[in-house]
Scaffold this active site. Structure first.
Site, short mmCIF file in Angstrom:
data_model
loop_
_atom_site.label_atom_id
_atom_site.label_comp_id
_atom_site.label_asym_id
_atom_site.label_seq_id
_atom_site.Cartn_x
_atom_site.Cartn_y
_atom_site.Cartn_z
N LYS A 115 0.82 -1.22 0.00
CA LYS A 115 0.00 0.00 0.00
C LYS A 115 0.85 1.26 0.00
O LYS A 115 0.45 2.26 -0.59
CB LYS A 115 -1.01 -0.01 1.17
CG LYS A 115 -2.04 -1.12 1.02
CD LYS A 115 -3.36 -0.83 1.70
CE LYS A 115 -4.39 -1.88 1.30
NZ LYS A 115 -5.68 -1.75 1.96
N LYS A 198 -5.78 -11.71 -7.24
CA LYS A 198 -7.04 -11.85 -6.50
C LYS A 198 -8.03 -10.74 -6.90
O LYS A 198 -7.62 -9.63 -7.27
CB LYS A 198 -6.80 -11.86 -4.98
CG LYS A 198 -6.50 -10.50 -4.38
CD LYS A 198 -6.78 -10.50 -2.87
CE LYS A 198 -6.86 -9.07 -2.38
NZ LYS A 198 -7.39 -8.88 -1.07
N LYS A 201 -11.18 -5.04 -4.17
CA LYS A 201 -12.06 -3.87 -4.11
C LYS A 201 -11.47 -2.69 -4.85
O LYS A 201 -12.18 -1.85 -5.38
CB LYS A 201 -12.16 -3.41 -2.65
CG LYS A 201 -13.22 -4.02 -1.86
CD LYS A 201 -13.19 -3.30 -0.51
CE LYS A 201 -13.81 -4.15 0.55
NZ LYS A 201 -13.35 -3.81 1.87
P1 ATP Z 1 -8.30 -4.23 -1.14
O1 ATP Z 1 -8.05 -5.17 -2.26
O2 ATP Z 1 -8.79 -2.89 -1.57
O3 ATP Z 1 -7.18 -4.18 -0.13
P2 ATP Z 1 -10.01 -6.31 -0.22
O4 ATP Z 1 -10.94 -6.62 -1.35
O5 ATP Z 1 -8.87 -7.24 0.06
O6 ATP Z 1 -9.52 -4.81 -0.33
P3 ATP Z 1 -10.68 -6.18 2.65
O7 ATP Z 1 -11.60 -5.24 3.34
O8 ATP Z 1 -9.21 -6.01 2.90
O9 ATP Z 1 -10.95 -6.19 1.08
O10 ATP Z 1 -11.08 -7.68 3.01
C1 ATP Z 1 -12.24 -8.10 3.70
C2 ATP Z 1 -12.19 -9.62 3.83
O11 ATP Z 1 -12.37 -10.27 2.54
C3 ATP Z 1 -10.82 -10.11 4.35
O12 ATP Z 1 -11.05 -11.14 5.33
C4 ATP Z 1 -10.15 -10.67 3.12
O13 ATP Z 1 -9.22 -11.66 3.45
C5 ATP Z 1 -11.33 -11.22 2.27
N1 ATP Z 1 -11.04 -11.20 0.82
C6 ATP Z 1 -10.65 -10.10 0.11
N2 ATP Z 1 -10.49 -10.39 -1.21
C7 ATP Z 1 -10.79 -11.73 -1.36
C8 ATP Z 1 -10.82 -12.63 -2.50
N3 ATP Z 1 -10.51 -12.22 -3.73
N4 ATP Z 1 -11.18 -13.92 -2.29
C9 ATP Z 1 -11.50 -14.34 -1.05
N5 ATP Z 1 -11.49 -13.54 0.07
C10 ATP Z 1 -11.14 -12.25 -0.06
#
Ligand code: ATP
Ligand code: LTN
Length: 336
Positions: A115, A198, A201
């Site tokens: 980040k 992956k 968001k």
């Molecule tokens: P960013 O990518 O913007 O950092 P993020 O999509 O990883 O955000 P978070 O708020 O950090 O979102 O994650 C919320 C929960 O969702 C966490 O427990 C994370 O491990 C899970 N998670 C995030 N992306 C995935 C994915 N692609 N597949 C499965 N679980 C996920």
């Protein structure tokens, strides 16, 4: 009578609407634990500001996140459901833990490296210190189990290290040492445009990610436009990550195994797989999206639910903080 149920705790940043990855890998699983655990779940707006946010959007996303947690089935009467900034003890314990964490261990956090690379020349100090606030989130509620995706493993391990360090310094029973709780299936849903990354968001390409706010049409379009692999036979293998991701999605949402899904695609094209996957995703997402929209239309009721959750959380958090301040040697405020 007070039950001796263990506490399960997790949190999500209200930065963007929840994705299909968050839903399948994390949020969707949580309600199944509510009869066995004392559940503490919250939206971490104070974590979200480690990177600059638009205030109006942050406010809206915070409501949307909390509405989503309710819409997937977390019962606000049975769980402690709240917004982090409503409970000032998070920041207070966060400071104490910041004073007990070491620069060297924070420097090793891979999320900080990722980040801070995107933050430009001026990297906020909060982005570096953030794992101390996350440790406070967990230790304030004496949490036993912390369900998160693999990306958060390092932060939970750091929380354990700080808890053990402070237990050794101030008396063995100061903090409960939490355990990581990793999901076994659907833990990593991949991007629809690059199935080696992956689904995230914050992916700048909106075609990569299905958001829980997407309409049925948008979901269908994104899944039908998913990047698949060369060849045309539907198989489940490592060198076909695009096809594999679609099968994983179907399986995670229907509870089937890849072996039971594959026979129906013998002699069929990727197009069939995409069509079926889109239908399964729409079926799962549509009711949640519609329920979120209903809850969002009545912010007054949401506010009431969040107030109740925060009142409950504050009472618990205040007890832990008083215990910590006492062990540290802080003089308590006394009247008269
Ligand atoms: P960013 O990518 O913007 O950092 P993020 O999509 O990883 O955000 P978070 O708020 O950090 O979102 O994650 C919320 C929960 O969702 C966490 O427990 C994370 O491990 C899970 N998670 C995030 N992306 C995935 C994915 N692609 N597949 C499965 N679980 C996920
Ligand atoms: N760091 C996590 C969100 C988070 C969290 C927590 C998760 C903040 N505090 C406490 C579990 C327990 C993230 O970025 N997904």
């Amino acid at each position: 009578m007070k039950t001796a149920r263990k506490t399960m705790l997790s949190a999500v940043q209200p930065t963007n609407p929840i994705t299909l990855g968050n839903y399948v890998g994390a949020v969707r699983r949580w309600p199944q634990y509510q009869s066995d655990y004392d559940m503490v779940f919250f939206g971490v707006d104070m974590h979200a500001i480690t990177l600059r946010q638009d205030p109006a959007q942050l406010r809206e996303q915070t409501y949307r996140l909390m509405a989503t947690l309710i819409a997937v089935g977390l019962d606000p009467d049975a769980c402690t459901l709240f917004v982090q900034s409503h409970v000032p003890q998070h920041a207070e314990l966060g400071w104490v833990l910041t004073c007990h964490a070491y620069m060297g261990e924070l420097n090793r956090m891979t999320q900080f490296k990722d980040k801070s690379g995107k933050a430009g020349a001026n990297i906020p100090v909060g982005l570096f210190a953030y794992p101390c606030l996350m440790a406070a989130d967990i230790l304030l509620y004496d949490a036993h189990r912390v369900p998160v995706g693999a990306d958060q493993k390092q932060h939970v391990e750091l929380t354990r290290d700080i808890a053990v360090r402070m237990n050794n310094a101030y008396g063995g029973d100061l903090f409960v040492v939490p355990e990581l709780f990793l999901p076994t299936i659907g833990a990593r849903i991949m991007s629809l445009q690059d199935p080696t990354k992956k689904m995230s968001k914050s992916d700048p390409n909106p075609k990569s990610t299905v958001f829980l706010t997407d309409t049925n049409k948008q979901i269908e379009k994104k899944i039908k436009g998913a990047v698949t692999d060369s060849g045309s036979e539907v198989t489940y293998q490592d060198d076909k990550p695009g096809v594999r991701n679609l099968i994983d999605l179907q399986c995670a949402l229907t509870g089937q195994s890849p072996d039971s899904v594959l026979p129906q695609y013998v002699g069929k094209q990727y197009g069939h797989l995409k069509q079926d996957t889109a239908a399964v995703v729409v079926e799962a997402v549509a009711p949640v999206r519609d329920e979120v929209a209903r809850l969002m239309a009545d912010k007054g009721s949401l506010d009431a639910v969040l107030k109740k959750g925060a009142d409950r959380a504050r009472e618990r958090a205040a007890r832990t903080l008083a215990r910590v301040y006492d062990r540290l040697g802080f003089v308590p405020p006394r009247s008269g």
